[in-house]
Scaffold this motif. Structure first.
Motif, PDB file in Angstrom:
ATOM      1  N   GLY A 241      63.232  73.378  20.728  1.00 15.00           N
ATOM      2  CA  GLY A 241      64.002  72.291  20.121  1.00 15.00           C
ATOM      3  C   GLY A 241      63.607  70.945  20.693  1.00 15.00           C
ATOM      4  O   GLY A 241      63.511  69.945  19.975  1.00 15.00           O
ATOM      5  N   ILE A 242      63.380  70.927  22.021  1.00 19.19           N
ATOM      6  CA  ILE A 242      62.894  69.693  22.640  1.00 19.19           C
ATOM      7  C   ILE A 242      61.550  69.298  22.038  1.00 19.19           C
ATOM      8  O   ILE A 242      61.281  68.114  21.796  1.00 19.19           O
ATOM      9  N   LEU A 243      60.718  70.297  21.769  1.00 17.34           N
ATOM     10  CA  LEU A 243      59.420  70.024  21.156  1.00 17.34           C
ATOM     11  C   LEU A 243      59.585  69.411  19.774  1.00 17.34           C
ATOM     12  O   LEU A 243      58.820  68.518  19.383  1.00 17.34           O
ATOM     13  N   LEU A 244      60.605  69.864  19.029  1.00 16.88           N
ATOM     14  CA  LEU A 244      60.862  69.290  17.708  1.00 16.88           C
ATOM     15  C   LEU A 244      61.319  67.837  17.827  1.00 16.88           C
ATOM     16  O   LEU A 244      60.904  66.977  17.037  1.00 16.88           O
ATOM     17  N   PHE A 245      62.162  67.543  18.824  1.00 17.15           N
ATOM     18  CA  PHE A 245      62.548  66.149  19.059  1.00 17.15           C
ATOM     19  C   PHE A 245      61.313  65.302  19.368  1.00 17.15           C
ATOM     20  O   PHE A 245      61.176  64.171  18.893  1.00 17.15           O
ATOM     21  N   ALA A 246      60.413  65.858  20.171  1.00 16.60           N
ATOM     22  CA  ALA A 246      59.184  65.144  20.514  1.00 16.60           C
ATOM     23  C   ALA A 246      58.340  64.893  19.262  1.00 16.60           C
ATOM     24  O   ALA A 246      57.719  63.832  19.120  1.00 16.60           O
ATOM     25  N   ALA A 247      58.334  65.860  18.339  1.00 18.19           N
ATOM     26  CA  ALA A 247      57.559  65.713  17.103  1.00 18.19           C
ATOM     27  C   ALA A 247      58.133  64.603  16.225  1.00 18.19           C
ATOM     28  O   ALA A 247      57.384  63.837  15.606  1.00 18.19           O
TER      29      ALA A 247
ATOM     30  N   PHE B 221      58.276  75.582  13.392  1.00 17.67           N
ATOM     31  CA  PHE B 221      59.617  75.573  12.799  1.00 17.67           C
ATOM     32  C   PHE B 221      59.684  76.507  11.594  1.00 17.67           C
ATOM     33  O   PHE B 221      60.652  77.263  11.430  1.00 17.67           O
ATOM     34  N   VAL B 222      58.674  76.449  10.724  1.00 13.02           N
ATOM     35  CA  VAL B 222      58.652  77.291   9.527  1.00 13.02           C
ATOM     36  C   VAL B 222      58.654  78.772   9.900  1.00 13.02           C
ATOM     37  O   VAL B 222      59.417  79.572   9.338  1.00 13.02           O
ATOM     38  N   VAL B 223      57.816  79.146  10.861  1.00 14.94           N
ATOM     39  CA  VAL B 223      57.732  80.552  11.286  1.00 14.94           C
ATOM     40  C   VAL B 223      59.079  81.024  11.833  1.00 14.94           C
ATOM     41  O   VAL B 223      59.584  82.106  11.466  1.00 14.94           O
TER      42      VAL B 223
ATOM     43  N   PRO C   5      69.528  75.765  17.205  1.00 15.14           N
ATOM     44  CA  PRO C   5      69.819  77.062  16.585  1.00 15.14           C
ATOM     45  C   PRO C   5      68.582  77.789  16.064  1.00 15.14           C
ATOM     46  O   PRO C   5      68.480  79.011  16.199  1.00 15.14           O
ATOM     47  N   VAL C   6      67.643  77.086  15.466  1.00 17.22           N
ATOM     48  CA  VAL C   6      66.477  77.734  14.858  1.00 17.22           C
ATOM     49  C   VAL C   6      65.374  77.972  15.879  1.00 17.22           C
ATOM     50  O   VAL C   6      64.745  79.037  15.897  1.00 17.22           O
ATOM     51  N   MET C   7      65.136  77.029  16.771  1.00 18.26           N
ATOM     52  CA  MET C   7      63.966  77.084  17.639  1.00 18.26           C
ATOM     53  C   MET C   7      64.277  77.359  19.105  1.00 18.26           C
ATOM     54  O   MET C   7      63.364  77.569  19.899  1.00 18.26           O
ATOM     55  N   GLY C   8      65.551  77.331  19.482  1.00 16.86           N
ATOM     56  CA  GLY C   8      65.873  77.500  20.888  1.00 16.86           C
ATOM     57  C   GLY C   8      65.759  76.180  21.637  1.00 16.86           C
ATOM     58  O   GLY C   8      65.220  75.203  21.114  1.00 16.86           O
ATOM     59  N   HIS C   9      66.250  76.153  22.868  1.00 15.29           N
ATOM     60  CA  HIS C   9      66.326  74.888  23.594  1.00 15.29           C
ATOM     61  C   HIS C   9      64.953  74.271  23.855  1.00 15.29           C
ATOM     62  O   HIS C   9      64.714  73.096  23.542  1.00 15.29           O
TER      63      HIS C   9
ATOM     64  N   THR D 186      58.261  73.733   4.385  1.00 15.25           N
ATOM     65  CA  THR D 186      59.368  73.455   5.302  1.00 15.25           C
ATOM     66  C   THR D 186      60.707  73.510   4.567  1.00 15.25           C
ATOM     67  O   THR D 186      61.688  74.082   5.081  1.00 15.25           O
ATOM     68  N   GLY D 187      60.766  72.909   3.372  1.00 10.81           N
ATOM     69  CA  GLY D 187      62.005  72.921   2.602  1.00 10.81           C
ATOM     70  C   GLY D 187      62.451  74.324   2.235  1.00 10.81           C
ATOM     71  O   GLY D 187      63.633  74.681   2.365  1.00 10.81           O
ATOM     72  N   VAL D 188      61.511  75.148   1.779  1.00 15.37           N
ATOM     73  CA  VAL D 188      61.836  76.530   1.411  1.00 15.37           C
ATOM     74  C   VAL D 188      62.304  77.314   2.632  1.00 15.37           C
ATOM     75  O   VAL D 188      63.306  78.044   2.583  1.00 15.37           O
ATOM     76  N   ALA D 189      61.586  77.195   3.751  1.00 14.79           N
ATOM     77  CA  ALA D 189      61.956  77.930   4.965  1.00 14.79           C
ATOM     78  C   ALA D 189      63.340  77.518   5.462  1.00 14.79           C
ATOM     79  O   ALA D 189      64.150  78.374   5.864  1.00 14.79           O
ATOM     80  N   ALA D 190      63.635  76.217   5.437  1.00 17.28           N
ATOM     81  CA  ALA D 190      64.936  75.740   5.898  1.00 17.28           C
ATOM     82  C   ALA D 190      66.055  76.266   5.005  1.00 17.28           C
ATOM     83  O   ALA D 190      67.116  76.695   5.498  1.00 17.28           O
ATOM     84  N   GLN D 191      65.830  76.239   3.690  1.00 12.99           N
ATOM     85  CA  GLN D 191      66.848  76.745   2.776  1.00 12.99           C
ATOM     86  C   GLN D 191      67.078  78.237   2.943  1.00 12.99           C
ATOM     87  O   GLN D 191      68.207  78.722   2.881  1.00 12.99           O
TER      88      GLN D 191
END
Length: 516
Positions: free
Chosen positions: A320-326, A196-198, A313-317, A280-285
């Motif tokens: 994004g599913i992987l982020l939900f899994a995380a 996510f950060v990358v 929007p940030v990671m793609g579909h 993570t906070g810095v990258a998101a901002q």
């Protein structure tokens, strides 16, 4: 289930201090496993998705500074835990140490604060894990109907109870099973956060979103926050984000090198947490900014679940599913490991006759506090089901009251360190700092947050907005739970007075301090 009762006559007793073994499985985890369990209990991905937006809403672009400010009292208290654990490596941790420092009544209330905070967290984690289970299922199947099942109260509660049962079963089987599960779940969280950060930094570089902004070192300056009220609110949120690292210490009797390894693991977990939160906070901002519209972190429509809004929007579909899994893995992993502190604190309190003797039973095969673990699971399931059916407002306000409990028992533990080692404070500069000054500063900071939170809770607008006789329901619940603990303590003192007379676990300073 086969249990072995561990009461006074069945324990090896340390000379003169009343500290006892519990029959737990020793040498089950090492430094890395202990640190992983601490990280898992905190649930970094879950904490980030639920607090990034809220913190940005309070302090804007200075969110990373507030994360640093919240880290400070936790770090200072971690030094207190490390020093106390070296002298008294007991799974009762805060309960046992405050008894040794301040006597049985203060110690009992400190243990109660830890137990009730943990039960509240368990119910919240179970609810979050359930929501993300169905959200992930909907994403994988591409069906809105599947993801919408979470909105069915009966389905939600049944799923939640099933997750609680599974987490209880894993914890029941011992630290070796727990450790194996956690390596996978924590590893997934950290890998997905890194991804996510990358990707967020890449989106910031290309200016993909309207709210993107360039990095500024002022983001890390807590003194740049405009108002103290905003800073205090953000600080309360960030302190919650670090809660749970002390699980490393509650597993001390099952850790290789129980006097030193848990303290070191806690510090490792703290450093990993603050690093991941800041990055993570810095990258998101940088990617979306902290505005109140669109993808801005402070958008009130998405601030309570930032990753749900940013995943696609940030990671793609697919990612994004992987982020939900995380997020699901984060909540599920924390749900499982959070049973560790509550079960072992109850085990210790029962062992020292501060709670009924049945909770001092250890499973003969798994060497875990089986009855205490199962009881915690049942209590969590009943609490969540009843609160969900009666009132969502009460459930929300109970979670808001959690911060009060956290500050209460952490601050008591910090002050207990300085008092317990009071005769050592003039021996060396190291003792003065790590056993005295740092713990006291941490305790003062947390006491200040406790007082400010107590004041804010009086206002009915705090939490869900509900009130009891004109007083905020969060205040009523928070103070009410502490009063309930005092009532139960009085009942236990009448039923089994030996502990409360100081005949079981004695207060006092150490006769011999173990040096590094």
């Amino acid at each position: 289930m086969t249990q072995t009762a561990m009461r006074p006559d069945a324990h090896d007793t340390a000379p003169g201090d009343g500290v006892r073994g519990k029959g737990l499985g020793g040498n089950s985890i090492g430094l890395l496993g202990s640190a992983v369990i601490g990280l898992s209990t905190v649930a970094p991905v879950y904490c980030l998705t639920s607090t990034l937006g809220s913190t940005a809403g309070e302090v804007g672009l200075h969110m990373p500074a507030v994360f640093l400010a919240g880290f400070l009292p936790m770090l200072l208290v971690a030094f207190a835990y490390r020093e106390l654990n070296k002298a008294v490596p007991d799974c009762g941790t805060s309960f046992t140490w405050t008894v040794k420092a301040f006597g049985p009544h203060v110690g009992w209330m400190c243990g109660w604060g830890l137990v009730i905070a943990t039960v509240i967290v368990l119910s919240n984690l179970a609810g979050v894990a359930t929501t993300y289970f169905w959200l992930l299922a909907g994403e994988v199947t591409g069906s809105d109907a599947v993801s919408g099942l979470d909105g069915n109260k009966a389905v939600h509660i049944v799923t939640c109870l099933a997750l609680i049962a599974a987490a209880t079963a894993v914890s029941y089987r011992g630290m070796t099973t727990t450790k194996g599960v956690q390596y996978a779940l924590v590893g997934l969280q950290l890998v997905v956060l890194a991804l996510f950060v990358v990707l967020a930094l890449d989106k910031a570089r290309t200016g993909a979103f309207p709210g993107h902004t360039d990095f500024s070192w002022s983001w890390l300056n807590p003194f740049a926050v405009d108002s103290f009220a905003s800073f205090s609110a953000g600080l309360s949120l960030s302190i919650f984000m670090y809660w749970g690292w002390d699980t490393c210490l509650t597993a001390n009797e099952e850790t290789v090198g129980s006097d030193k390894t848990p303290g070191r693991a806690a510090l490792i977990a703290m450093v990993v947490l603050v690093g991941s939160y800041l990055v993570t906070g810095v990258a998101a901002q940088m990617a979306v900014g902290s505005g109140t519209h669109g993808l801005g972190l402070a958008n009130p429509d998405t601030s309570d679940n930032v990753f749900a809004a940013l995943a696609g929007p940030v990671m793609g579909h697919l990612c994004g599913i992987l982020l939900f899994a995380a997020v699901l893995a984060s909540a599920a992993a924390s749900l499982q490991t959070t049973f560790i502190p509550v079960a072992r604190t109850v085990l210790a309190m029962s062992t020292y006759q501060a709670l009924p003797p049945s909770y001092a039973r250890v499973h003969e095969r798994f060497r875990t506090p089986g009855r205490a673990t199962v009881t915690a699971g049942v209590a969590t399931g009943v609490f969540y089901a009843v609160m969900s059916l009666l009132s969502e407002h009460v459930l929300v306000d109970t979670i808001y009251a959690l911060g009060l409990m956290i500050c209460f028992y952490y601050a008591l533990t910090a002050f207990a360190c300085a008092w317990y080692f009071r005769r050592d404070l003039t021996r060396s500069a190291r003792d003065a700092l790590f056993k005295g000054l740092f713990p006291v500063l941490g305790g003062i900071l947390l006491t200040a947050v406790f007082g400010k939170t107590l004041y804010d809770m009086w206002d009915p607008a705090y939490g869900s907005g509900s009130a009891v006789l004109g007083v905020g329901s969060v205040f009523v619940i928070g103070v009410g739970l502490l009063v309930l603990g005092a009532v139960i303590m009085l009942v236990m003192r009448r039923r089994d007075p030996a502990f409360f007379r100081g005949q079981i676990l004695t207060a006092g300073t150490p006769a011999l301090v173990v040096e590094d």
